[in-house]
Design a protein around this motif. Structure first.
Motif, PDB file in Angstrom:
ATOM      1  N   SER A   1       0.231  -1.606  -0.247  1.00 16.63           N
ATOM      2  CA  SER A   1       0.094  -0.270  -1.048  1.00 16.63           C
ATOM      3  C   SER A   1       1.057   0.955   0.075  1.00 16.63           C
ATOM      4  CB  SER A   1      -0.704   0.088   1.438  1.00 16.63           C
ATOM      5  OG  SER A   1       0.256  -0.084   2.631  1.00 16.63           O
ATOM      6  N   VAL A   2       0.464   2.753   0.213  1.00  9.43           N
ATOM      7  CA  VAL A   2       0.810   3.395   0.063  1.00  9.43           C
ATOM      8  C   VAL A   2       1.875   4.003   0.771  1.00  9.43           C
ATOM      9  CG1 VAL A   2       1.065   6.113  -0.005  1.00  9.43           C
ATOM     10  CG2 VAL A   2      -1.081   5.018  -1.576  1.00  9.43           C
ATOM     11  N   PRO A   3       2.954   4.130   1.644  1.00 10.88           N
ATOM     12  CA  PRO A   3       3.757   3.837   2.551  1.00 10.88           C
ATOM     13  C   PRO A   3       3.633   5.141   3.693  1.00 10.88           C
ATOM     14  CG  PRO A   3       5.079   3.697   0.715  1.00 10.88           C
ATOM     15  CD  PRO A   3       3.754   4.477   0.542  1.00 10.88           C
ATOM     16  N   PRO A   4       2.774   4.409   4.959  1.00  9.58           N
ATOM     17  CA  PRO A   4       2.927   5.340   5.639  1.00  9.58           C
ATOM     18  C   PRO A   4       3.751   6.160   6.322  1.00  9.58           C
ATOM     19  CG  PRO A   4       2.611   3.320   7.187  1.00  9.58           C
ATOM     20  CD  PRO A   4       3.541   3.511   5.611  1.00  9.58           C
ATOM     21  N   ASP A   5       3.308   7.762   6.688  1.00  9.76           N
ATOM     22  CA  ASP A   5       4.619   8.316   7.155  1.00  9.76           C
ATOM     23  C   ASP A   5       4.612   8.155   8.365  1.00  9.76           C
ATOM     24  OD1 ASP A   5       2.568   9.979   7.974  1.00  9.76           O
ATOM     25  OD2 ASP A   5       2.726  11.590   6.715  1.00  9.76           O
ATOM     26  N   GLU A   6       4.103   7.202   8.990  1.00  8.67           N
ATOM     27  CA  GLU A   6       4.456   7.350  10.942  1.00  8.67           C
ATOM     28  C   GLU A   6       4.469   5.516  10.971  1.00  8.67           C
ATOM     29  OE1 GLU A   6       1.078   8.099  13.573  1.00  8.67           O
ATOM     30  OE2 GLU A   6       0.227   9.325  11.909  1.00  8.67           O
ATOM     31  N   GLY A   7       5.119   5.561  11.917  1.00  2.00           N
ATOM     32  CA  GLY A   7       5.669   4.118  12.244  1.00  2.00           C
ATOM     33  C   GLY A   7       7.138   3.713  11.657  1.00  2.00           C
ATOM     34  N   VAL A   8       7.061   2.261  12.534  1.00  2.00           N
ATOM     35  CA  VAL A   8       8.139   1.252  13.334  1.00  2.00           C
ATOM     36  C   VAL A   8       8.214   0.161  12.753  1.00  2.00           C
ATOM     37  CG1 VAL A   8      10.520   1.438  14.036  1.00  2.00           C
ATOM     38  CG2 VAL A   8       9.225   3.432  14.407  1.00  2.00           C
ATOM     39  N   GLY A   9       8.619  -0.267  11.765  1.00  3.18           N
ATOM     40  CA  GLY A   9       9.033  -1.236  11.802  1.00  3.18           C
ATOM     41  C   GLY A   9       8.740  -2.040   9.747  1.00  3.18           C
ATOM     42  N   GLU A  10       8.537  -3.007   9.807  1.00  2.00           N
ATOM     43  CA  GLU A  10       8.497  -3.497   8.267  1.00  2.00           C
ATOM     44  C   GLU A  10       7.068  -3.695   8.699  1.00  2.00           C
ATOM     45  OE1 GLU A  10      10.482  -6.942   5.446  1.00  2.00           O
ATOM     46  OE2 GLU A  10       9.915  -8.033   7.385  1.00  2.00           O
ATOM     47  N   LEU A  11       6.256  -3.171   6.921  1.00  2.00           N
ATOM     48  CA  LEU A  11       5.211  -3.486   6.512  1.00  2.00           C
ATOM     49  C   LEU A  11       4.683  -4.746   6.608  1.00  2.00           C
ATOM     50  CD1 LEU A  11       4.566  -0.342   3.750  1.00  2.00           C
ATOM     51  CD2 LEU A  11       3.913  -0.411   6.892  1.00  2.00           C
ATOM     52  N   VAL A  12       3.304  -5.117   6.631  1.00  2.00           N
ATOM     53  CA  VAL A  12       3.011  -7.178   6.104  1.00  2.00           C
ATOM     54  C   VAL A  12       2.161  -6.726   6.319  1.00  2.00           C
ATOM     55  CG1 VAL A  12       4.601  -8.028   7.774  1.00  2.00           C
ATOM     56  CG2 VAL A  12       1.899  -7.246   8.973  1.00  2.00           C
ATOM     57  N   ASP A  13       1.050  -8.119   5.249  1.00  2.00           N
ATOM     58  CA  ASP A  13       0.122  -8.335   5.228  1.00  2.00           C
ATOM     59  C   ASP A  13      -0.808  -8.975   6.050  1.00  2.00           C
ATOM     60  OD1 ASP A  13       0.887  -7.648   1.484  1.00  2.00           O
ATOM     61  OD2 ASP A  13       0.843  -9.710   1.659  1.00  2.00           O
ATOM     62  N   LEU A  14      -1.921  -8.971   5.974  1.00  2.00           N
ATOM     63  CA  LEU A  14      -3.071  -9.399   7.208  1.00  2.00           C
ATOM     64  C   LEU A  14      -3.029 -10.933   6.883  1.00  2.00           C
ATOM     65  CD1 LEU A  14      -4.132  -8.824   9.829  1.00  2.00           C
ATOM     66  CD2 LEU A  14      -5.899  -8.013   8.501  1.00  2.00           C
ATOM     67  N   VAL A  15      -3.423 -11.717   7.422  1.00  2.00           N
ATOM     68  CA  VAL A  15      -4.374 -13.266   7.109  1.00  2.00           C
ATOM     69  C   VAL A  15      -5.668 -13.332   8.130  1.00  2.00           C
ATOM     70  CG1 VAL A  15      -4.487 -16.077   6.511  1.00  2.00           C
ATOM     71  CG2 VAL A  15      -2.919 -13.741   5.050  1.00  2.00           C
ATOM     72  N   LEU A  16      -6.612 -13.550   8.218  1.00  2.00           N
ATOM     73  CA  LEU A  16      -7.419 -13.830   9.038  1.00  2.00           C
ATOM     74  C   LEU A  16      -7.999 -15.409   8.332  1.00  2.00           C
ATOM     75  CD1 LEU A  16      -9.791 -11.203   8.319  1.00  2.00           C
ATOM     76  CD2 LEU A  16      -7.614 -11.260  10.171  1.00  2.00           C
ATOM     77  N   ALA A  17      -7.913 -16.908   9.312  1.00  2.00           N
ATOM     78  CA  ALA A  17      -8.511 -18.059   9.197  1.00  2.00           C
ATOM     79  C   ALA A  17      -9.210 -18.789  10.574  1.00  2.00           C
ATOM     80  CB  ALA A  17      -7.236 -18.613   8.870  1.00  2.00           C
ATOM     81  N   HIS A  18     -10.016 -19.392  10.439  1.00  2.00           N
ATOM     82  CA  HIS A  18     -10.034 -19.806  11.735  1.00  2.00           C
ATOM     83  C   HIS A  18      -9.564 -20.815  12.329  1.00  2.00           C
ATOM     84  CE1 HIS A  18     -14.706 -19.417  12.340  1.00  2.00           C
ATOM     85  NE2 HIS A  18     -14.713 -18.114  10.888  1.00  2.00           N
ATOM     86  N   HIS A  19      -9.526 -21.397  13.743  1.00  2.00           N
ATOM     87  CA  HIS A  19      -8.249 -21.458  14.223  1.00  2.00           C
ATOM     88  C   HIS A  19      -8.409 -23.195  13.660  1.00  2.00           C
ATOM     89  CE1 HIS A  19      -7.743 -19.243  18.286  1.00  2.00           C
ATOM     90  NE2 HIS A  19      -8.905 -19.466  17.677  1.00  2.00           N
ATOM     91  N   THR A  20     -10.134 -23.825  13.715  1.00  2.00           N
ATOM     92  CA  THR A  20      -9.990 -24.468  13.275  1.00  2.00           C
ATOM     93  C   THR A  20      -9.616 -25.395  11.650  1.00  2.00           C
ATOM     94  OG1 THR A  20     -12.727 -24.406  12.243  1.00  2.00           O
ATOM     95  CG2 THR A  20     -12.138 -25.303  14.347  1.00  2.00           C
TER      96      THR A  20
END
Length: 223
Positions: free
Chosen positions: A72-91
Motif C-alpha cells: 500500500s502507499v507507505p505511511p509517514d509514521e510508524g516503525v517496522g516492516e509493513l506486512v500483509d494480513l491473513v485471517l483464518a479460523h482456528h479449526t
C-alpha cells in the motif's frame, strides 16, 4: 455491507483451499506487526472494508481471508516492516509456514460479491464481550508473523468483535480533532491477542484512523 472480492482455489497436494482477497487494494491502509506494539493505520475506506472482511471471516470457517497491505502507499509514521494480513479460523489448521506456497498459487482469481450482516455481527460481538468476563474464557486471537504476513486465528465471535472495532474506527475516526491536518488518532486495538509466555510488554496492535494526503480534500463529517 457489500464486498467485492477475488476468489482463488489453490491446491497443495490433495487439498483444495479457498482464499479470498479484496477486489481493489486498500491503498491507504497499512499494518506493522507487533514487536511488541503493532500499528494498523487506515483511512475511512480501508477501516470500513476491514470491518466487512472481519465480518465475512467470522462466518466463513473454511475460507482464508488474505488482505495484501505491504504494498500500500507507505505511511509517514510508524516503525517496522509493513506486512500483509491473513485471517483464518482456528479449526482450519492453516500453518504460517505453508502460506508462501499457497500465496504463490493465488493467480487467475474469479470475481465474488458477498454481503455481510451487521446485525448478526453485532449480536455475536456482544456475546463475546459477555463471555470475556468469565474465569474460563479462552476465545482469543492467536497470531503469528511469518513471510511478511501477520496471521490472526480466531473464532466466529472474536472476529465479529474485531469487525465492530473496525466499524467504530471507520465511523468515528473522521470526526476526531486534528485529522484534517493529517494527524492519526487512536481508535481501538485488536482485542484479546494471546500473549507470549514470560511476561514483558503485552503484545498489542493499535487501530488508528488517518486521512490520506492531500489533506485539503478531507472534511470532517458535519462540516
Amino acid at each position: 455491507m457489500r464486498l467485492r472480492l477475488r476468489q482463488f482455489r489453490p491446491r497443495t497436494g490433495p487439498h483444495e483451499h479457498r482464499v479470498v482477497q479484496p477486489w481493489q487494494p486498500l491503498r491507504h491502509t497499512s499494518l506493522r506487526a507487533p514487536d511488541p506494539i503493532g500499528l494498523l493505520l487506515g483511512d475511512h475506506d480501508g477501516l470500513n472494508r476491514l470491518a466487512g472482511l472481519f465480518s465475512f471471516a467470522a462466518y466463513s470457517r473454511h475460507t482464508i481471508v488474505h488482505v495484501p497491505l505491504r504494498d500500500s502507499v507507505p505511511p509517514d509514521e510508524g516503525v517496522g516492516e509493513l506486512v500483509d494480513l491473513v485471517l483464518a479460523h482456528h479449526t482450519l489448521g492453516l500453518r504460517p509456514s505453508k502460506w508462501p506456497e499457497l500465496r504463490r498459487k493465488l493467480v487467475n482469481g474469479t470475481p465474488l460479491t458477498v454481503r455481510t450482516d451487521e446485525a448478526r455481527t453485532a449480536r455475536d460481538a456482544a456475546s463475546w464481550r459477555e463471555r470475556r468476563e468469565r474465569a474460563d474464557f479462552r476465545d482469543e486471537l492467536r497470531h503469528a508473523t511469518h513471510a511478511r504476513t501477520f496471521f490472526l486465528f480466531g473464532s466466529r465471535d472474536v472476529f465479529a468483535e474485531t469487525a465492530t472495532d473496525f466499524a467504530h474506527a471507520a465511523g468515528w475516526g473522521p470526526r476526531q480533532k486534528g485529522v484534517v491536518k493529517g494527524y492519526s488518532v487512536l481508535m481501538a486495538g485488536l482485542p484479546a491477542l494471546v500473549q507470549e509466555p514470560g511476561g514483558g510488554h503485552p503484545l498489542e496492535v493499535l487501530i488508528c484512523f488517518k486521512a490520506y494526503p492531500p489533506y485539503a480534500h478531507f472534511k470532517r463529517p458535519g462540516r
